[in-house]
Scaffold this motif. Structure first.
Motif, short mmCIF file in Angstrom:
data_model
loop_
_atom_site.label_atom_id
_atom_site.label_comp_id
_atom_site.label_asym_id
_atom_site.label_seq_id
_atom_site.Cartn_x
_atom_site.Cartn_y
_atom_site.Cartn_z
N SER A 514 0.75 -1.17 -0.04
CA SER A 514 -0.10 0.05 0.05
C SER A 514 0.91 1.22 -0.08
O SER A 514 0.31 2.65 -0.29
CB SER A 514 -0.93 -0.01 1.22
OG SER A 514 -0.27 0.17 2.53
N MET A 515 2.05 1.18 0.41
CA MET A 515 2.83 2.46 0.83
C MET A 515 4.16 2.43 -0.32
O MET A 515 4.92 3.50 -0.17
CB MET A 515 3.15 2.62 2.03
CG MET A 515 1.92 2.99 2.78
SD MET A 515 2.36 3.28 4.47
CE MET A 515 2.90 5.21 4.12
N ASN A 524 12.44 2.95 -1.46
CA ASN A 524 11.35 2.14 -1.07
C ASN A 524 9.91 2.81 -0.77
O ASN A 524 8.98 2.33 -1.61
CB ASN A 524 11.70 1.74 0.43
CG ASN A 524 12.82 0.37 0.32
OD1 ASN A 524 13.09 0.30 -0.66
ND2 ASN A 524 13.05 0.20 1.64
N PHE A 525 9.87 4.02 0.02
CA PHE A 525 8.60 4.34 0.14
C PHE A 525 8.05 5.96 -0.51
O PHE A 525 8.95 6.69 -0.78
CB PHE A 525 8.22 4.63 1.67
CG PHE A 525 8.28 3.29 2.26
CD1 PHE A 525 7.07 2.43 2.56
CD2 PHE A 525 9.32 2.70 2.89
CE1 PHE A 525 6.81 1.30 3.01
CE2 PHE A 525 9.25 1.36 3.56
CZ PHE A 525 8.19 0.70 3.60
N LYS A 526 6.91 5.99 -0.74
CA LYS A 526 6.64 7.14 -1.41
C LYS A 526 6.58 8.23 -0.44
O LYS A 526 7.03 9.26 -1.04
CB LYS A 526 5.10 7.19 -1.73
CG LYS A 526 4.80 6.02 -2.92
CD LYS A 526 3.46 6.01 -3.24
CE LYS A 526 2.97 4.90 -3.75
NZ LYS A 526 1.21 4.40 -3.74
N LYS A 527 6.27 7.98 0.80
CA LYS A 527 6.44 9.10 1.64
C LYS A 527 7.31 8.62 2.71
O LYS A 527 7.12 7.42 3.29
CB LYS A 527 5.00 9.45 2.37
CG LYS A 527 4.29 10.48 1.77
CD LYS A 527 3.03 10.80 2.25
CE LYS A 527 2.00 9.77 2.35
NZ LYS A 527 0.54 10.15 3.05
N THR A 547 -6.43 1.54 -0.33
CA THR A 547 -6.53 2.93 -1.13
C THR A 547 -6.39 4.14 -0.30
O THR A 547 -6.03 5.28 -1.01
CB THR A 547 -8.22 2.70 -1.47
OG1 THR A 547 -8.92 2.88 -0.49
CG2 THR A 547 -8.35 1.76 -2.67
N HIS A 548 -6.26 4.18 1.10
CA HIS A 548 -6.30 5.42 1.81
C HIS A 548 -4.96 5.84 1.98
O HIS A 548 -4.65 7.11 1.96
CB HIS A 548 -7.20 5.33 3.16
CG HIS A 548 -8.67 5.27 2.95
ND1 HIS A 548 -9.40 4.63 3.58
CD2 HIS A 548 -9.30 5.43 1.56
CE1 HIS A 548 -10.60 4.58 3.32
NE2 HIS A 548 -10.77 5.18 2.01
N ILE A 549 -4.06 4.97 2.27
CA ILE A 549 -2.97 5.45 2.60
C ILE A 549 -1.63 5.23 1.42
O ILE A 549 -1.85 4.48 0.77
CB ILE A 549 -2.22 4.82 4.14
CG1 ILE A 549 -2.08 3.30 4.09
CG2 ILE A 549 -2.81 5.29 5.25
CD1 ILE A 549 -1.55 2.64 5.23
#
Lengths: 549, 259
Positions: A514-515, A524-527, A547-549
């Protein structure tokens, strides 16, 4: 087949050869481990086929091809099949491949705790792999089997003991480094909001498996160091002629080598849990008891090693004591199986390739677990010890449940790693063939061991008609299984040029889906830093976190 | 078909006492029967609900897109922790009870010394008579396969009286071997520097294999021996009928590799 595929810029795998060799990125190191494991899996599988063909008829066929060396060649191939399948495939596909790639992604970290140690662990493993390749040279054949029991391993008939010891030591250095890295990463690098009760069960499994490695590997390394000094430097730990005791070697070896089967199977349990929950769109039933069962298995696993030595001459009281402790492993294992079944209740089950491999793996593990009971019941073990029944049993557990788990995991995370979608049709065909082939092979192997008493590690046997017939049935099973594995390999290679995968094809709230982007970006992570809401859980399908995070 | 029949026989009801071929096999079969039915019951208890759920709760568009939100049930989880614990204790104790009988030879057993070596067996009887069996005696050099017992010279078979318990003291000259008689369902390792024990009893005359079950090198798979079970009279005649010390047979054994 066009596999030459130019990766899009900015993904984790677009890099030069130099960057691959000197990398400290957990994803690249994970892939290095994974590809090494897979290559050795194929080699050891071919060794297994040679074993099957040799046993398909009484008499020794290999001398026809290799003169007087034939029997020794068989014993070398048997050693190679066992050692490589266990250490290169069953342990390192998880602890090296899957764990390195997935654990930081699942806990919201950018890398493992000690990236350079991680690279060092891989290159030690690589060194051990090169030494294994050296054993292919005639004259370097190690013929003492993967257990290397003293005093046979001190005999010149057994092959170069020093090479065996060096391989185990390099392997042990790699495993110790890897387990220290994983434990530290999981303990200290979890993102904010991810407590111990919010870890993926796969991460718990890697944590428990790393603890086993950390406590067990020194015993293995110690056992082979004593073997080395006995053979070359004149000490007498194992030599009974000079006051040593051969059973000491067995105790030291099995103190590691029994718990290590849980290093092999616990991550498979982790994959089963991930896949069942995702494909059922349901939280895993009894998350806390699932996690506790993992640690219980790891703990009890250390109190059971003597069941490998029930007929070795240890005192009778010790046999009875370890009979109870071995049987007791069944309780936490049972909890896991019952919880998986309960997870299916009121689910919404998607039947895709990872799910099929997971179902197959659990049902095979159930058979493997139930046929483990007679090995633990000391009164039955007296009649089946070192028979083909044992071989069939551990191939159900480690050959089938583990490999089904690994294949399930490969299909499940294939889009995440490559950014492409595998072929469902080919994957399902591979699953069904593998299920049928493996059952034919290993069921009749167990049957032959229990009813006909065929001893294990035999290239040759008396021409009893039932024995020949049962051996040939097994060979048919092995051939079907070979086709199945080839289909999966073709699928993975061909699908590198397959259709682009969706961002989160399984709609999972777990962090790695999801992330992160698909395929995972270099950081690795989008944020970053990762932060999760208070009510987030890796199995919280009902909250729509995918879908949310 | 024959295989299936023997499987059913294996897990079937206890046989009448006079039908028992060998001890401690009879005790072994008790344990196997109990294990088999427990395992079948557990398999059914797990497999039937899972297959039922797999069919009933498969994904159907617009009908059950999401699974139910069930996180667990403490009562049921305690049940499936406690009941398996009881089953485990039962199995362990049942096996313990049989194990005591399997390990302790009855009074008045005939005592034999067995010494294993790479690759063969030496049987020594109470009066000092010795019998040797080697891999190259049972292998057919023409076809490179085993000889079946009927073609093996009787001088290379270990004679055993029927209906009498035999207690074997086992050791090894070089590496670890394992003495295994399938028909009696008994195994014990022969360890250099140690003396291990086992016992068995055959009730019917006949010829039975002994195999080595601990990997011991090049000719591990040829390390077979044949037990010839005969009536007690015939056994006594055989035991006393020859010179007490039998010399090694004409074809020499392979030289064990020096350490």
């Amino acid at each position: 087949m066009a596999v030459a595929h130019v990766p899009p810029a900015g993904t984790w795998y677009g890099a030069t050869l130099k960057e691959w060799v000197f990398t400290t990125d957990h994803k690249k190191i994970g892939m290095l481990y994974f590809i090494t494991s897979l290559i050795f899996f194929i080699v050891a599988g071919l060794f297994g086929l040679i074993i099957r063909f040799e046993q398909s008829a009484p008499g020794i066929q290999l001398p026809g091809l290799f003169g007087q060396e034939g029997t020794d060649l068989y014993n070398y191939i048997l050693t190679g099949h066992g050692a490589v399948m266990l250490l290169w495939w069953a342990v390192n596909v998880w602890m090296g491949g899957f764990a390195n790639f997935l654990v930081p992604l699942m806990i919201g970290a950018r890398d493992v705790a000690f990236p350079r140690l991680n690279a060092f662990s891989y290159w030690s493993f690589f060194g051990a792999s090169l030494l294994v390749l050296l054993t292919l040279i005639p004259g370097n054949w190690i013929k003492m089997l993967w257990t290397g029991y003293a005093p046979y391993s001190m005999n010149d008939n057994a092959g170069p003991t020093s090479l065996y010891v060096l391989i185990v030591l390099l392997y042990g250095i790699s495993s110790t480094g890897g387990s220290v890295n994983m434990i530290t990463t999981i303990v200290s690098m979890r993102a904010k909001g991810i407590g111990w009760t919010k870890l993926n069960l796969f991460v718990h499994a890697i944590m428990a498996a790393s603890l086993i490695q950390l406590f067990g590997v020194p015993s293995l390394m110690g056992s082979v160091i004593l073997l080395f000094t006995d053979k070359y430097l004149g000490t007498n730990f194992y030599n009974p002629m000079l006051g040593g005791d051969p059973l000491l070697y067995q105790h030291l070896l099995w103190f590691y080598s029994h718990p290590v089967v849980y290093v092999m199977i616990l991550p498979a349990f982790g994959v089963f849990s991930e896949v069942i929950s995702t494909m059922s769109r349901k939280p895993i039933f009894g998350y806390i008891s699932m996690a506790l069962a993992i640690y219980a298995i790891a703990f009890v696993g250390f109190e059971t090693w003597v069941h490998h030595m029930f007929v070795s001459g240890v005192p009778d009281w010790l046999r009875v004591l370890f009979s109870y402790t071995t049987l007791f492993v069944g309780v936490p294992t049972g909890i896991k199986i019952f919880n998986w079944v309960a997870t299916l209740h009121k689910a919404s089950i998607r039947y895709n390739t990872p799910m099929l491999f997971t179902f197959g793996g659990i049902l095979m593990f159930l058979i493997g677990g139930l046929t483990g009971i007679p090995n633990a019941m000391v009164s039955i073990d007296l009649g089946i010890s070192d028979s083909l029944f044992i071989v069939g049993h551990f191939h159900y557990v480690l050959g089938m449940a583990l490999t089904f788990g690994a294949f399930s995991g490969i299909y499940y995370w294939y889009p995440k790693v490559t950014g492409r979608m595998y072929s469902e049709g080919l994957g399902k065909l591979s699953f069904w063939l593998m299920l049928i082939g493996a059952n034919i092979m290993f069921f009749f192997q167990m049957y032959m061991g229990m009813v006909h008493g065929m001893p294990r590690r035999y290239p040759d046997y008396p021409p009893i008609p039932e024995w020949v017939q049962l051996m040939q049935i097994q060979t048919v099973g092995a051939l079907i299984m070979t086709v199945a594995i080839l289909l999966s390999l073709i699928n993975w290679i061909k699908s590198l040029g397959g259709p682009k995968a969706e961002e989160n094809p399984w709609k999972s709230p777990s962090l790695e889906w999801s992330m992160t982007t698909t395929p995972v970006g270099p950081n690795n992570f989008k944020k970053y830093p990762v932060e999760v809401p208070d009510d987030w859980h890796p199995y919280a399908y009902y909250k729509g976190y995918h879908t949310h995070i | 078909m024959k295989n299936l029949l023997s499987l059913l026989l294996l897990v079937g009801t206890a046989m009448a006492k006079e039908d028992i071929l060998a001890y401690p096999r009879a005790y072994w079969e008790n344990s196997v029967t109990v294990w088999f039915w427990v395992a079948v019951a557990i398999y059914i208890i797990v497999a039937v609900p899972s297959i039922y759920f797999m069919v009933k709760y498969r994904y159907r568009p617009k009908e059950n897109e999401e699974g139910a939100h069930i996180e667990g049930n403490t009562a049921i989880e305690i049940v499936w922790t406690v009941i398996p614990t009881i089953i485990v204790l039962f199995l362990g104790t049942y096996s313990f009870a049989n194990f005591v009988k399997q390990r302790n030879a009855p009074e008045g057993a005939l005592e034999i010394k067995v010494t294993a070596f790479m690759w063969g067996w030496e049987f020594e009887y109470p009066n000092g008579k010795k019998v040797y069996t080697f891999f190259n005696q049972v292998a057919d050099p023409e076809k490179n396969i085993y000889l079946m017992p009927e073609k093996i010279d009787d001088s290379a078979k270990a004679y055993i009286p029927a209906g009498k318990p035999i207690k074997v003291y086992c050791t090894s000259r070089d590496v670890i071997h394992s003495f295994f008689v399938h028909e009696a369902r008994v195994t014990e390792d022969c360890v250099p520097g140690r003396i291990t024990k086992l016992w068995f009893q055959f009730n019917k005359p006949g010829e039975y294999w002994v195999f080595c079950r601990e990997y011991c090198g090049t000719w591990h798979s040829r390390m077979a021996s044949v037990l010839k079970v005969v009536s007690e009279d015939e056994f006594n005649k055989w035991l006393g009928g020859q010179e007490a010390q039998q010399t090694a047979p004409a074809n020499e054994p392979a030289q064990p590799v020096q350490q």
